[in-house]
Design an enzyme around this catalytic site. Sequence first.
Site, PDB file in Angstrom:
ATOM      1  N   LYS A   1       1.093  -1.182  -0.155  1.00  0.00           N
ATOM      2  CA  LYS A   1       0.008   0.214  -0.026  1.00  0.00           C
ATOM      3  C   LYS A   1       0.991   1.227   0.093  1.00  0.00           C
ATOM      4  CE  LYS A   1      -2.428  -0.835   3.638  1.00  0.00           C
ATOM      5  NZ  LYS A   1      -1.683  -1.832   4.050  1.00  0.00           N
TER       6      LYS A   1
ATOM      7  N   THR B   1       3.772   1.422  -1.171  1.00  0.00           N
ATOM      8  CA  THR B   1       4.452   1.599  -2.423  1.00  0.00           C
ATOM      9  C   THR B   1       3.432   2.202  -3.484  1.00  0.00           C
ATOM     10  OG1 THR B   1       5.762  -0.279  -2.145  1.00  0.00           O
ATOM     11  CG2 THR B   1       5.829   0.358  -4.168  1.00  0.00           C
TER      12      THR B   1
ATOM     13  N   ARG C   1       2.158   7.444   7.382  1.00  0.00           N
ATOM     14  CA  ARG C   1       2.728   7.366   8.902  1.00  0.00           C
ATOM     15  C   ARG C   1       4.138   6.973   8.903  1.00  0.00           C
ATOM     16  NH1 ARG C   1      -0.851   2.069  10.484  1.00  0.00           N
ATOM     17  NH2 ARG C   1      -0.358   1.692   8.170  1.00  0.00           N
TER      18      ARG C   1
ATOM     19  N   LYS D   1       8.750  -6.995   9.595  1.00  0.00           N
ATOM     20  CA  LYS D   1       8.347  -6.364   8.347  1.00  0.00           C
ATOM     21  C   LYS D   1       9.249  -5.417   7.619  1.00  0.00           C
ATOM     22  CE  LYS D   1       4.414  -3.601   7.144  1.00  0.00           C
ATOM     23  NZ  LYS D   1       4.904  -2.286   6.712  1.00  0.00           N
TER      24      LYS D   1
ATOM     25  N   ALA E   1      -2.885  -0.405  12.919  1.00  0.00           N
ATOM     26  CA  ALA E   1      -4.510  -0.547  12.522  1.00  0.00           C
ATOM     27  C   ALA E   1      -4.995  -1.438  13.505  1.00  0.00           C
ATOM     28  CB  ALA E   1      -4.405  -0.526  11.041  1.00  0.00           C
TER      29      ALA E   1
ATOM     30  N   PHE F   1      -3.431  -1.695   7.107  1.00  0.00           N
ATOM     31  CA  PHE F   1      -3.797  -3.217   6.752  1.00  0.00           C
ATOM     32  C   PHE F   1      -4.985  -3.109   5.723  1.00  0.00           C
ATOM     33  CE2 PHE F   1      -2.040  -3.748  11.055  1.00  0.00           C
ATOM     34  CZ  PHE F   1      -0.929  -4.643  10.706  1.00  0.00           C
TER      35      PHE F   1
ATOM     36  N   PHE G   1       3.780  -8.127  -9.610  1.00  0.00           N
ATOM     37  CA  PHE G   1       5.028  -8.889  -9.483  1.00  0.00           C
ATOM     38  C   PHE G   1       5.653  -9.425 -10.802  1.00  0.00           C
ATOM     39  CE2 PHE G   1       3.530  -7.926  -5.484  1.00  0.00           C
ATOM     40  CZ  PHE G   1       4.460  -7.658  -4.386  1.00  0.00           C
TER      41      PHE G   1
ATOM     42  N   TRP H   1       6.797  -0.145  -8.886  1.00  0.00           N
ATOM     43  CA  TRP H   1       8.006  -0.722  -7.979  1.00  0.00           C
ATOM     44  C   TRP H   1       9.157  -0.709  -8.761  1.00  0.00           C
ATOM     45  CZ3 TRP H   1      10.954  -5.187  -8.416  1.00  0.00           C
ATOM     46  CH2 TRP H   1      11.812  -5.519  -7.404  1.00  0.00           C
TER      47      TRP H   1
END
Length: 898
Positions: free
Chosen positions: A349, A351, A373, A384, A603, A634, A722, A751
Amino acid sequence: KITENAKKSLASLKRENPHLEPVLAIVQAHNDNLIQEINKNFAKEVGLRVVHVCLPEGSSKDEIVNEILRLNEDPKVQGLALDLPESLYSSKILNAVKPEKDVDGLSDVNLGRLVRGHASDCLVPPTACAVMELLEDLGGKTVLLVGAGGAVGAALQHMLQREGAATMSCPWRAPQLQTKLQHADVVVVGTTKPDDVPVSWIKPGTTIISCSHDLLSGKRLLYFCFTEKHNHAAENVVGSLAVAMRMQNMVKNTERWIQSQQYRKWDLRCLKLQPLSPVPSDIEISRAQSPKAVDVLAKEIGLLTDEIEIYGQTKAKVRLSLLERLKDQPDGKYVLVAGITPTPLGEGKSTVTIGLVQALTAHLNINSFACLRQPSQGPTFGVKGGAAGGGYAQVIPMEEFNLHLTGDIHAITAANNLLAAAIDARILHENTQSDKALYNRLVPVVNGERGFSAIQLARLRRLGINKTDPGTLTEEEISKFVRLDIDPSTITWQRVVDTNDRFLRKITVGQANTEKGFVRQAQFDIAVASEIMAILALSTSLQDMKERLGKMVVANDKKGEPVTAEDLGVTGALAVLMKDAIKPTLMQTLEGTPVFVHGGPFANIAHGNSSVLADKIALKLVGEKGFVVTEAGFGADIGMEKFFNIKCRVSGLVPSVVVLVATVRALKMHGGGPNVSAGAPLKKEYTEENLQLVADGCCNLQKQIQITQLFGVPVVVALNVFKTDSPAEVDLVCKIAKESGAFDAVPCNHWSAGGRGAIKLAQAVEKAANQKNSFKYLYSLELPIVEKIRIIAQKVYGAQDIELSPAAQSQIDRYTRQGFGNLPICMAKTHLSLSHQPERKGVPTGFVLPISDVRASIGAGFVYPLVGTMSTMPGLPTRPCFYDIDLDPVTEQVKGLF
């Protein structure tokens, strides 16, 4: 006439700007009060306010420059002038004045604009204007400037030549002075005439004007001109004209200042990307790009110099005063990026958010702002990793973004733990002291006097004690005042640290002998789970934040009534610790577009959105046709639901579009694919084409689209592509998304390609933003707490019903009795499933949602039910990210962040 015109112009400006109170600061370094009076009288007549800064006679150049620099940065001062002895009018001092405040027009910048013919963009020195006002029909005449050098002399020469005069200049002691005086039609005197220069050197009929600084002091320097052979202009006329012209310049400057305060079109220079294949690591990509200096970026997007506080080269805090300056500026479009139910890896999200704004601004020339954030150090060093985006869609420098940034989380940690310390200390002191001893310590005698602090007076009023003299309280009133009677078993306020530390999930405090046997079980939460973080992200002003901090309920007293931070007397101290944290941090993307980083609540255990203030400021800066793109944590069932029902209620903002992020691999997992673990290689189901698995998993995407439609906002699906995704899989997802009610569905390659890879997404978002919007909240705040929980469980999660534990029901009854029943709901539940069971993927049905407990963040303004068991302190895995993070001691470069 000049004064009257200036007065009318200023009156007109004040009619259009009722709160306008322009201030002219005059720096003076002598003891002549007459100059002050002349300036004040003219200013009063025009309607200006003059502030004289009187430095001691004999002040050094450095002392004068320091005062000028201070006034340069004072936002209340619109103009700056100098009244100094002749010897102090040096280039160093004159150029210390900001050109935009240079009312006397003596800086090199102003003079350069004048000489280049940019008269509309500069202010002409008032003394030079006054001389020109007195002279007429200069064509073909010869004008001699004697002792009139420096900035005023340069300006005069240029203006005289522009009017067709031939100019000469020389000092009083020049050997050729007599010859030049014989040939001059006009003599302009800049300094006092030496006694040994006879009047006979001046030819009859010559016009003589003095523009000496000494004129304003009342000295009569042109005594030698008062003869029948010479025309003369009385020196006091020049002085008065110069002051009038100064006030006229100040009015012009005020008009420019007003224009500078208004919204300005962006003049953004985007940074070029040269994507490589294969795509390097995030930190290598970040380091390969040279970011713009943050003050340059700030200027490009219309921020004023006094609205930013610079932290290093690439970060700056933005002051909230901007909201007042741009209050009449229409907001831009408001876009929320949410997602399907994610895998443990996260689905990109951040990205997508960065790629979208890079596409809008760098490739479609549409003003846009990303609001993100701030990441916690827990995930950064845990599993992560960071949250700066990825690949060629990142916030840079990513290591600064992912680490300390500007210290907001540290400020939250300090404030949170100060309050935690205050709670335990207060219980200890109340347990070990009499009412009288407590009162004497809480309201001590200082310098022979005893008085209540402001926060203590407020507590007295809440208790119904309307007294201000500490000596007049009765014993009963003293007891009520000094005793909070906190019930230790009801304390909900925990200490925090911004590290994943599982061994702090349950601790014992107070074991030292000095705590006199007061021992209790407690715990640490991760810092971003603190209610203060939630408050930071929901505050609409500094005053609002302070009030929210005071309302935080930390425990109940032994009668069952709430005890707040205000009761503990710590509100003001918390606000002091948070005064800088409330300002959003400005950074940039890889393509040089602006980003606000502010707030960082999780979240699953909080509301999961960046700050209201960052969004509001960005919406003003982008302009009416611009876009602000913010992200909810999320899946849409978690972060988006809270964005709409909590954040939008607080801000009053209405979103234009929701961008719903999906990935083929996540959809395969929801279709029955094997579990995915962070750090482990992906199984073949995720790397090979499997259309059936994708089709089965699209049920989760369809459900998240339906959840978005509950709020009446158009949704665009962004498929984060991807390299393992096949074209057929991508086409299938987009087809199903559109058939399920999405306005559009677009594959994205930001990306690997930066903003260019999200151009189609940006175009789809722009079109969707122009669609009809029927935004609505999911529930009314007037409903009982239980009903609000049930609506979220059934309509959003798809639960059959809810089941309350006895503890949860007891808390709901207590909060309702205490007057907190009308707050919105912030569900604390797993983000890995629509249900409470993380292993149930897709769209679970027929389940009953268990509510194990219910707590309240009264300062933040929501009630949060705990679904099942929710930890507020993550733990470290067997192999955390920190194994790969290192520092080069020579270059000081960070390695291994992602």
